[in-house]
Design a protein around this motif. Structure first.
Motif, PDB file in Angstrom:
ATOM      1  N   HIS A   1      11.171   9.672   8.670  1.00  0.00           N
ATOM      2  CA  HIS A   1      12.389  10.037   7.924  1.00  0.00           C
ATOM      3  C   HIS A   1      13.113   8.794   7.387  1.00  0.00           C
ATOM      4  O   HIS A   1      14.326   8.641   7.529  1.00  0.00           O
ATOM      5  CB  HIS A   1      13.333  10.865   8.809  1.00  0.00           C
ATOM      6  N   LEU A   2      12.334   7.907   6.769  1.00  0.00           N
ATOM      7  CA  LEU A   2      12.864   6.682   6.175  1.00  0.00           C
ATOM      8  C   LEU A   2      12.666   6.723   4.670  1.00  0.00           C
ATOM      9  O   LEU A   2      11.807   7.440   4.160  1.00  0.00           O
ATOM     10  CB  LEU A   2      12.128   5.460   6.749  1.00  0.00           C
ATOM     11  N   ARG A   3      13.433   5.915   3.958  1.00  0.00           N
ATOM     12  CA  ARG A   3      13.180   5.746   2.532  1.00  0.00           C
ATOM     13  C   ARG A   3      12.041   4.750   2.351  1.00  0.00           C
ATOM     14  O   ARG A   3      11.924   3.789   3.129  1.00  0.00           O
ATOM     15  CB  ARG A   3      14.440   5.262   1.809  1.00  0.00           C
ATOM     16  N   PHE A   4      11.247   4.960   1.315  1.00  0.00           N
ATOM     17  CA  PHE A   4      10.112   4.077   1.065  1.00  0.00           C
ATOM     18  C   PHE A   4      10.250   3.401  -0.297  1.00  0.00           C
ATOM     19  O   PHE A   4      10.620   4.037  -1.283  1.00  0.00           O
ATOM     20  CB  PHE A   4       8.789   4.841   1.092  1.00  0.00           C
ATOM     21  N   TYR A   5       9.930   2.113  -0.319  1.00  0.00           N
ATOM     22  CA  TYR A   5       9.873   1.344  -1.559  1.00  0.00           C
ATOM     23  C   TYR A   5       8.567   0.559  -1.578  1.00  0.00           C
ATOM     24  O   TYR A   5       8.203  -0.070  -0.587  1.00  0.00           O
ATOM     25  CB  TYR A   5      11.038   0.356  -1.641  1.00  0.00           C
ATOM     26  N   GLN A   6       7.907   0.593  -2.706  1.00  0.00           N
ATOM     27  CA  GLN A   6       6.743  -0.270  -2.874  1.00  0.00           C
ATOM     28  C   GLN A   6       7.163  -1.651  -3.364  1.00  0.00           C
ATOM     29  O   GLN A   6       6.498  -2.652  -3.080  1.00  0.00           O
ATOM     30  CB  GLN A   6       5.746   0.359  -3.853  1.00  0.00           C
ATOM     31  N   ASP A   7       8.275  -1.716  -4.072  1.00  0.00           N
ATOM     32  CA  ASP A   7       8.801  -2.961  -4.618  1.00  0.00           C
ATOM     33  C   ASP A   7       9.875  -3.513  -3.675  1.00  0.00           C
ATOM     34  O   ASP A   7      10.889  -2.854  -3.436  1.00  0.00           O
ATOM     35  CB  ASP A   7       9.408  -2.710  -5.995  1.00  0.00           C
ATOM     36  N   PRO A   8       9.685  -4.709  -3.099  1.00  0.00           N
ATOM     37  CA  PRO A   8      10.694  -5.250  -2.175  1.00  0.00           C
ATOM     38  C   PRO A   8      12.066  -5.430  -2.820  1.00  0.00           C
ATOM     39  O   PRO A   8      13.090  -5.306  -2.147  1.00  0.00           O
ATOM     40  CB  PRO A   8      10.099  -6.592  -1.741  1.00  0.00           C
ATOM     41  N   HIS A   9      12.101  -5.714  -4.114  1.00  0.00           N
ATOM     42  CA  HIS A   9      13.385  -5.934  -4.773  1.00  0.00           C
ATOM     43  C   HIS A   9      14.166  -4.630  -4.913  1.00  0.00           C
ATOM     44  O   HIS A   9      15.400  -4.637  -4.914  1.00  0.00           O
ATOM     45  CB  HIS A   9      13.155  -6.596  -6.124  1.00  0.00           C
ATOM     46  N   ALA A  10      13.461  -3.510  -4.997  1.00  0.00           N
ATOM     47  CA  ALA A  10      14.135  -2.218  -5.012  1.00  0.00           C
ATOM     48  C   ALA A  10      14.760  -1.926  -3.647  1.00  0.00           C
ATOM     49  O   ALA A  10      15.869  -1.381  -3.562  1.00  0.00           O
ATOM     50  CB  ALA A  10      13.156  -1.116  -5.403  1.00  0.00           C
ATOM     51  N   LEU A  11      14.071  -2.293  -2.586  1.00  0.00           N
ATOM     52  CA  LEU A  11      14.654  -2.122  -1.244  1.00  0.00           C
ATOM     53  C   LEU A  11      15.901  -2.976  -1.092  1.00  0.00           C
ATOM     54  O   LEU A  11      16.926  -2.518  -0.587  1.00  0.00           O
ATOM     55  CB  LEU A  11      13.621  -2.472  -0.173  1.00  0.00           C
ATOM     56  N   ILE A  12      15.811  -4.222  -1.533  1.00  0.00           N
ATOM     57  CA  ILE A  12      16.957  -5.126  -1.411  1.00  0.00           C
ATOM     58  C   ILE A  12      18.163  -4.571  -2.171  1.00  0.00           C
ATOM     59  O   ILE A  12      19.312  -4.711  -1.733  1.00  0.00           O
ATOM     60  CB  ILE A  12      16.587  -6.531  -1.920  1.00  0.00           C
ATOM     61  N   ALA A  13      17.908  -3.912  -3.306  1.00  0.00           N
ATOM     62  CA  ALA A  13      18.998  -3.386  -4.137  1.00  0.00           C
ATOM     63  C   ALA A  13      19.616  -2.120  -3.572  1.00  0.00           C
ATOM     64  O   ALA A  13      20.674  -1.682  -4.049  1.00  0.00           O
ATOM     65  CB  ALA A  13      18.480  -3.113  -5.550  1.00  0.00           C
ATOM     66  N   ASP A  14      19.002  -1.505  -2.579  1.00  0.00           N
ATOM     67  CA  ASP A  14      19.529  -0.275  -1.987  1.00  0.00           C
ATOM     68  C   ASP A  14      20.915  -0.549  -1.399  1.00  0.00           C
ATOM     69  O   ASP A  14      21.056  -1.351  -0.471  1.00  0.00           O
ATOM     70  CB  ASP A  14      18.575   0.208  -0.891  1.00  0.00           C
ATOM     71  N   PRO A  15      21.972   0.107  -1.913  1.00  0.00           N
ATOM     72  CA  PRO A  15      23.324  -0.193  -1.444  1.00  0.00           C
ATOM     73  C   PRO A  15      23.587   0.239  -0.006  1.00  0.00           C
ATOM     74  O   PRO A  15      24.572  -0.199   0.605  1.00  0.00           O
ATOM     75  CB  PRO A  15      24.213   0.590  -2.415  1.00  0.00           C
ATOM     76  N   ASP A  16      22.712   1.077   0.559  1.00  0.00           N
ATOM     77  CA  ASP A  16      22.902   1.551   1.927  1.00  0.00           C
ATOM     78  C   ASP A  16      22.381   0.554   2.958  1.00  0.00           C
ATOM     79  O   ASP A  16      22.612   0.716   4.155  1.00  0.00           O
ATOM     80  CB  ASP A  16      22.194   2.900   2.103  1.00  0.00           C
TER      81      ASP A  16
ATOM     82  N   ASN B   1       0.856  -1.177   0.000  1.00  0.00           N
ATOM     83  CA  ASN B   1       0.000   0.000   0.000  1.00  0.00           C
ATOM     84  C   ASN B   1       0.900   1.237   0.000  1.00  0.00           C
ATOM     85  O   ASN B   1       1.428   1.650   1.038  1.00  0.00           O
ATOM     86  CB  ASN B   1      -0.913   0.002   1.223  1.00  0.00           C
ATOM     87  N   ALA B   2       1.077   1.828  -1.185  1.00  0.00           N
ATOM     88  CA  ALA B   2       2.044   2.920  -1.335  1.00  0.00           C
ATOM     89  C   ALA B   2       1.661   4.138  -0.507  1.00  0.00           C
ATOM     90  O   ALA B   2       2.538   4.798   0.076  1.00  0.00           O
ATOM     91  CB  ALA B   2       2.171   3.290  -2.810  1.00  0.00           C
ATOM     92  N   GLN B   3       0.381   4.449  -0.436  1.00  0.00           N
ATOM     93  CA  GLN B   3      -0.038   5.640   0.291  1.00  0.00           C
ATOM     94  C   GLN B   3       0.289   5.527   1.775  1.00  0.00           C
ATOM     95  O   GLN B   3       0.886   6.436   2.372  1.00  0.00           O
ATOM     96  CB  GLN B   3      -1.539   5.868   0.097  1.00  0.00           C
ATOM     97  N   GLU B   4      -0.072   4.390   2.383  1.00  0.00           N
ATOM     98  CA  GLU B   4       0.185   4.203   3.809  1.00  0.00           C
ATOM     99  C   GLU B   4       1.683   4.023   4.073  1.00  0.00           C
ATOM    100  O   GLU B   4       2.210   4.548   5.059  1.00  0.00           O
ATOM    101  CB  GLU B   4      -0.592   2.997   4.320  1.00  0.00           C
ATOM    102  N   GLY B   5       2.365   3.289   3.184  1.00  0.00           N
ATOM    103  CA  GLY B   5       3.796   3.078   3.372  1.00  0.00           C
ATOM    104  C   GLY B   5       4.583   4.364   3.271  1.00  0.00           C
ATOM    105  O   GLY B   5       5.495   4.620   4.079  1.00  0.00           O
ATOM    106  N   LEU B   6       4.259   5.197   2.289  1.00  0.00           N
ATOM    107  CA  LEU B   6       4.963   6.468   2.108  1.00  0.00           C
ATOM    108  C   LEU B   6       4.702   7.406   3.285  1.00  0.00           C
ATOM    109  O   LEU B   6       5.626   8.085   3.768  1.00  0.00           O
ATOM    110  CB  LEU B   6       4.533   7.124   0.804  1.00  0.00           C
TER     111      LEU B   6
END
Length: 329
Positions: free
Chosen positions: A50-65, A38-43
């Motif tokens: 003050h966190l980064r938000f991803y709707q796609d779990p694979h995009a989160l996994i790819a985050d180098p940080d 749920n992008a609206q609630e997650g964002l």
């Protein structure tokens, strides 16, 4: 290494518990990103903290940080998420059950082992203070005659989406998986036979009641009673030994023991959030290179027991589990 930076996949009812603990003062890891369908609630949640938000779990996994990934989503999604994280060599903490099927759990475990990527299964009851106290005092009870594990939880209707996400499984996989893991944890033995009965509110619906008799390699009997039919809950582990009996109630955080020699113990323990203990243990293992205290293998074995229970209930007779040397390569 500084404080471990983690991404959290799943902000549902249980995922929010992880998020709250990670956002509390002095957390064991730094939460830097979250993922929710749920992008609206997650964002909104991410912006508020003050966190980064991803709707796609694979995009989160790819985050180098992100150093490590916490997965608190429906089990049918765990395999694809875990495979991606393992390919990117990111340690994983996966909320139970590890997967829906034993075949998936085995594949995930073997993939992580070959890649030398640490994976921990969040069987949180292993960190419950009352259960730990009972296990520590168990020798006072003498040789065990049998073990009883009970989780009778409040009724909660499931949406059609939830039913699909759990592959039609109900109380046994959702709640009983805790107890099946505790059988191995409390006894230290492998289960060789299960005999299970399941009841469903209507044909084809997820089961809401289950009774299981498990027999370990030393012929120790363990009884599991799990349900989601009541308006209240009963949660306990009971050891019946030749010299006495002991009971731990993990909802009330109480332990009681009584032996034939007159020794007694009745204690109420301060509540300890098991999720915090699990996250702390996971972070410590990642930071030190130690073996995960609850491995993917442990998660696989719990799912294997659940699957054997479903087979037993379907066939109407006990199911034998193979020895390690009898398993398929």
């Amino acid at each position: 290494m500084g404080i471990l930076k983690v991404g959290l996949i799943g902000l549902g009812r249980h995922g929010m518990r992880y998020a709250r603990h990670l956002l509390a003062p002095h957390p064991p890891a730094k939460l830097v990103a979250v993922c929710r369908r749920n992008a609206q609630e997650g964002l909104a949640f991410a912006q508020a903290h003050h966190l980064r938000f991803y709707q796609d779990p694979h995009a989160l996994i790819a985050d180098p940080d992100i150093d490590a990934v916490l997965v608190v989503t429906v089990p049918s999604l765990n395999v694809t998420i875990a495979e991606d994280a393992i390919r990117r060599r990111k340690p994983l903490l996966i909320e139970k059950p590890l997967t829906v099927t034993a075949q998936e759990a085995r594949r995930l475990t073997e993939l992580a082992t070959r890649a030398s990527v640490p994976v921990m299964t969040a069987h949180t009851l292993r960190y419950d203070a009352a259960i730990g106290e009972l296990k520590a005092h168990a020798p006072l009870l003498g040789p065990w005659r049998y073990l009883v594990l009970t989780a009778r939880m409040e009724h909660r209707p499931h949406s059609s989406e939830e039913v699909r996400a759990w592959n039609g499984r109900g109380a046994l996989l959702e709640i009983g998986i805790h107890l099946l893991d505790l059988v191995r944890f409390m006894t230290g033995e492998r289960v060789r036979e299960v005999n299970c009965e399941l009841e469903r509110p209507v044909p084809g619906a997820p089961e809401d009641r289950g009774w299981v008799r498990l027999t370990t390699t030393s012929a120790r009997v363990c009884m599991v009673d799990v349900s989601r039919v009541s308006g209240t809950r009963t949660t306990r582990v009971e050891i019946v030994g030749e010299h006495g009996q002991g009971l731990a109630d993990w909802s009330a955080s109480t332990v009681q023991l009584r032996t034939r020699s007159g020794e007694t113990l009745s204690r109420t323990l301060p509540p300890t959030p098991t999720i915090v203990s699990v996250i702390q243990a996971f972070c410590h293992a990642v930071e030190t290179g130690a073996t995960m205290p609850i491995t993917a293998y442990d998660g696989w074995r719990a799912v294997e027991l659940a699957e054997a229970c479903y087979r037993s209930a379907e066939r109407g007779h006990p199911v034998q589990l193979p020895r390690e040397d009898e398993r398929d390569d």
